[in-house]
Design a protein around this motif. Structure first.
Motif, PDB file in Angstrom:
ATOM      1  N   UNK A 114       0.785  -1.156  -0.172  1.00 57.46           N
ATOM      2  CA  UNK A 114      -0.474  -0.288   0.138  1.00 57.46           C
ATOM      3  C   UNK A 114       0.919   1.521  -0.293  1.00 57.46           C
ATOM      4  N   UNK A 115       1.723   1.292   0.778  1.00 58.16           N
ATOM      5  CA  UNK A 115       3.248   2.227   1.007  1.00 58.16           C
ATOM      6  C   UNK A 115       3.637   2.412  -0.603  1.00 58.16           C
ATOM      7  N   UNK A 116       3.858   1.460  -1.889  1.00 50.93           N
ATOM      8  CA  UNK A 116       4.452   2.095  -3.105  1.00 50.93           C
ATOM      9  C   UNK A 116       3.242   2.613  -3.891  1.00 50.93           C
ATOM     10  N   UNK A 117       2.017   2.124  -3.580  1.00 52.68           N
ATOM     11  CA  UNK A 117       0.238   2.265  -4.203  1.00 52.68           C
ATOM     12  C   UNK A 117       0.713   3.989  -3.731  1.00 52.68           C
ATOM     13  N   UNK A 122      -1.070  10.470  -7.893  1.00 54.80           N
ATOM     14  CA  UNK A 122      -1.861  11.441  -6.614  1.00 54.80           C
ATOM     15  C   UNK A 122      -3.598  10.465  -6.399  1.00 54.80           C
ATOM     16  N   UNK A 123      -3.395   9.832  -7.637  1.00 56.59           N
ATOM     17  CA  UNK A 123      -4.903   9.424  -7.900  1.00 56.59           C
ATOM     18  C   UNK A 123      -5.086   8.136  -7.013  1.00 56.59           C
ATOM     19  N   UNK A 158       2.779  10.040   4.862  1.00 56.05           N
ATOM     20  CA  UNK A 158       1.823   9.415   6.071  1.00 56.05           C
ATOM     21  C   UNK A 158       1.118  10.764   6.752  1.00 56.05           C
ATOM     22  N   UNK A 159       1.710  12.254   5.983  1.00 51.55           N
ATOM     23  CA  UNK A 159       1.438  13.423   6.841  1.00 51.55           C
ATOM     24  C   UNK A 159       0.197  13.610   6.388  1.00 51.55           C
ATOM     25  N   UNK A 160       0.028  13.881   5.519  1.00 49.10           N
ATOM     26  CA  UNK A 160      -1.292  13.898   4.809  1.00 49.10           C
ATOM     27  C   UNK A 160      -2.526  12.993   4.766  1.00 49.10           C
ATOM     28  N   UNK A 161      -1.966  11.937   5.238  1.00 47.08           N
ATOM     29  CA  UNK A 161      -3.116  10.199   5.755  1.00 47.08           C
ATOM     30  C   UNK A 161      -3.275  10.989   7.224  1.00 47.08           C
ATOM     31  N   UNK A 162      -2.065  11.330   8.188  1.00 48.31           N
ATOM     32  CA  UNK A 162      -2.251  11.900   9.773  1.00 48.31           C
ATOM     33  C   UNK A 162      -3.521  12.833   9.481  1.00 48.31           C
ATOM     34  N   UNK A 163      -3.050  13.816   8.830  1.00 45.13           N
ATOM     35  CA  UNK A 163      -4.024  14.981   8.953  1.00 45.13           C
ATOM     36  C   UNK A 163      -5.405  14.521   7.818  1.00 45.13           C
TER      37      UNK A 163
END
Length: 166
Positions: A114-117, A122-123, A158-163
């Motif tokens: 999932x990290x690689x995806x 962006x999509x 990671x920061x985007x997901x966290x926010x």
């Protein structure tokens, strides 16, 4: 073999060799694999495979198929999972694996994929966040993202997901 022919073949036969099932489940043709997965998800067809696939073998084929569906982003096909459907199935499996205390290697492999995806475009980032990360419980999500904050290529994601999710 064409996808519809494979469906008829699996449905009509009383037994299927493991080699045949593995050939269909690892076909480079995603639609053919989708038909095989769709048929073998049903116990009556899965039990036709002789000798049977192990649970680990089935899960490997199934996970690979689902991740390819996310990557391919195909929609509107009768057999192939859309990217979101694949993410929802992967989220269900991941939550189950966490509950079952599956090996850290299995969980890390899913998280890494999932990290690689997530960083591929962006999509796919949107699909991963909305289709997978939103559908796993908080503890599972923390396990997925455990190493992302220290990985330079995943840190921004990671920061985007966290926010986004917290």
């Amino acid at each position: 073999m064409k996808a519809n022919d494979l469906f008829d073949c699996i449905s009509a036969r009383s037994s299927i060799t493991k080699a045949e099932a593995e050939t269909w489940l690892s076909s480079p043709d995603l639609r053919l694999r989708a038909v095989a997965v769709g048929c073998f998800e049903k116990v009556r067809n899965f039990s036709k495979i002789q000798p049977p696939l192990t649970q680990r073998e089935w899960e490997s084929y199934y996970l690979n198929y689902l991740f390819e569906c996310v990557d391919a982003k195909i929609s509107g096909d009768d057999w192939i999972h859309s990217a979101y459907e694949a993410c929802w199935d992967l989220a269900s499996l991941f939550n189950l694996y966490v509950c079952e205390n599956r090996s850290a290697v299995t969980l890390k492999d899913i998280a890494d994929r999932f990290g690689r995806l997530l960083i591929s475009d962006d999509s796919k980032k949107t699909i991963v966040i909305n289709g997978f990360l939103e559908h796993i419980d908080r503890a599972a999500r923390r396990r997925v993202m455990k190493d992302w904050h220290s990985d330079p290529s995943l840190r921004a994601a990671y920061i985007a997901v966290e926010s986004w999710l917290y």
